[in-house]
Design a protein around this motif. Structure first.
Motif, short mmCIF file in Angstrom:
data_model
loop_
_atom_site.label_atom_id
_atom_site.label_comp_id
_atom_site.label_asym_id
_atom_site.label_seq_id
_atom_site.Cartn_x
_atom_site.Cartn_y
_atom_site.Cartn_z
N GLU A 29 28.09 -19.01 -4.10
CA GLU A 29 29.04 -18.28 -4.95
C GLU A 29 29.83 -17.26 -4.14
OE1 GLU A 29 30.13 -15.50 -8.41
OE2 GLU A 29 28.88 -15.03 -6.70
N SER A 30 29.28 -16.83 -3.02
CA SER A 30 29.96 -15.83 -2.18
C SER A 30 30.92 -16.45 -1.18
CB SER A 30 28.92 -14.99 -1.42
OG SER A 30 28.12 -14.24 -2.29
N LEU A 41 34.20 -22.33 -1.65
CA LEU A 41 35.24 -22.38 -2.67
C LEU A 41 34.77 -23.06 -3.96
CD1 LEU A 41 38.40 -23.25 -0.53
CD2 LEU A 41 37.80 -21.06 -1.56
N GLY A 100 31.96 -22.76 -5.26
CA GLY A 100 30.89 -22.00 -5.89
C GLY A 100 31.34 -20.98 -6.89
N PHE A 101 32.66 -20.95 -7.20
CA PHE A 101 33.15 -19.89 -8.09
C PHE A 101 32.61 -19.99 -9.51
CE2 PHE A 101 36.15 -23.37 -8.69
CZ PHE A 101 36.36 -23.37 -10.06
N GLY A 111 26.76 -15.19 -10.84
CA GLY A 111 26.65 -14.19 -9.79
C GLY A 111 25.93 -12.96 -10.28
N ASP A 125 29.80 -14.54 2.69
CA ASP A 125 31.14 -14.04 2.96
C ASP A 125 31.57 -14.32 4.40
OD1 ASP A 125 31.58 -13.12 0.41
OD2 ASP A 125 32.29 -11.15 1.05
N GLY A 143 32.70 -17.78 4.46
CA GLY A 143 34.00 -17.89 3.80
C GLY A 143 35.13 -17.41 4.70
N ARG A 177 35.49 -12.84 -6.14
CA ARG A 177 34.36 -12.71 -5.19
C ARG A 177 34.28 -13.93 -4.27
NH1 ARG A 177 30.57 -10.84 -8.47
NH2 ARG A 177 30.13 -12.83 -9.45
N THR A 178 34.58 -15.11 -4.79
CA THR A 178 34.49 -16.33 -4.00
C THR A 178 35.67 -16.49 -3.07
OG1 THR A 178 33.27 -17.41 -5.81
CG2 THR A 178 34.28 -18.84 -4.16
#
Length: 230
Positions: free
Chosen positions: A26-27, A30, A32-33, A37, A76, A79, A129-130
């Protein structure tokens, strides 16, 4: 897949491993949005203050916090690196059933409004966040700056939300109304997104009026210049 979308079921089915993987995805991924969370972290903290329903097992709050912080920071980081290397090519693709350009645009607006602080603030805003770390990579934010804000945001989110669940889990009303509390947490977490959507619609309605006023002012200015020339 249903277990992954429901915080309580996800923790019951996958435990600490599931907690790590969901927070990581989720972090930083893409796709995982759509995963839980804030509600997942809150529920994990709550299950550290009381046994998981239907079992005698109880999570350890220190383990929950460490897992959430580490997974959030690593997610993150992934990401950001993903955004630097392949993000632009993906963002140029048309909409799909999962990936919507609107998500990118909304996250980009949030990023432009808050700058590097977005990496911290986005921790508490679903969807943003994602996409925030990916956009930071696409925009080639200075890596040291990103890491600093990433660690700060990961600590605030990964420590704060589980602790809220842990302490509230000791309140009788919360223990007896878990589903209601999860809905409340989800509702609170989407408020920033709802606010941004509402503000966007208001600005969109005001834009035509502002354009007409600007044209009117230009016309008046042109008339004044003509009169002065005479």
């Amino acid at each position: 897949m249903g277990d992954l979308l429901h915080p309580e079921a996800a923790i019951e089915a996958f435990g600490y491993i599931g907690l790590f993987l969901i927070v990581f995805a989720e972090s930083g991924l893409l796709v995982g949005f759509f995963l839980p969370g804030d509600s997942l972290l809150f529920t994990a903290g709550l299950f550290a203050s009381r046994p998981i329903p239907g079992t005698d097992e109880q999570l350890n709050i220190v383990a929950v916090i460490v897992i959430c912080v580490v997974a959030a920071i690593i997610g993150d980081q992934f990401g950001y690196l993903f955004g630097r290397r392949v993000g632009p090519s993906i963002f140029r693709k048309p909409n799909s059933k999962i990936f919507k350009q609107a998500y990118v645009e909304k996250s980009q607006e949030f990023f432009e409004a808050h700058g590097p602080k977005t990496i911290v603030l986005a921790r508490f805003v679903p969807i943003v966040r994602t996409f925030a770390p990916v956009l930071a990579g696409v925009g080639r934010m200075h890596y040291r700056t990103f890491v600093t804000y990433n660690i700060g945001g990961g600590l605030l989110w990964g420590v704060g939300v589980p602790l809220i669940g842990y302490f509230l889990g000791q309140v009788e009303f919360v223990r007896d109304n878990l589903e209601v509390m999860i809905i409340i947490i989800v509702g609170i977490s989407v408020l920033p997104v709802a606010f941004e959507v509402l503000r966007g619609r208001i600005n969109a309605r005001r834009a035509p009026v502002a354009e007409r006023l600007a044209r009117l002012e230009d016309a008046v200015s042109d008339d004044d210049e003509v009169d002065a020339a005479k």
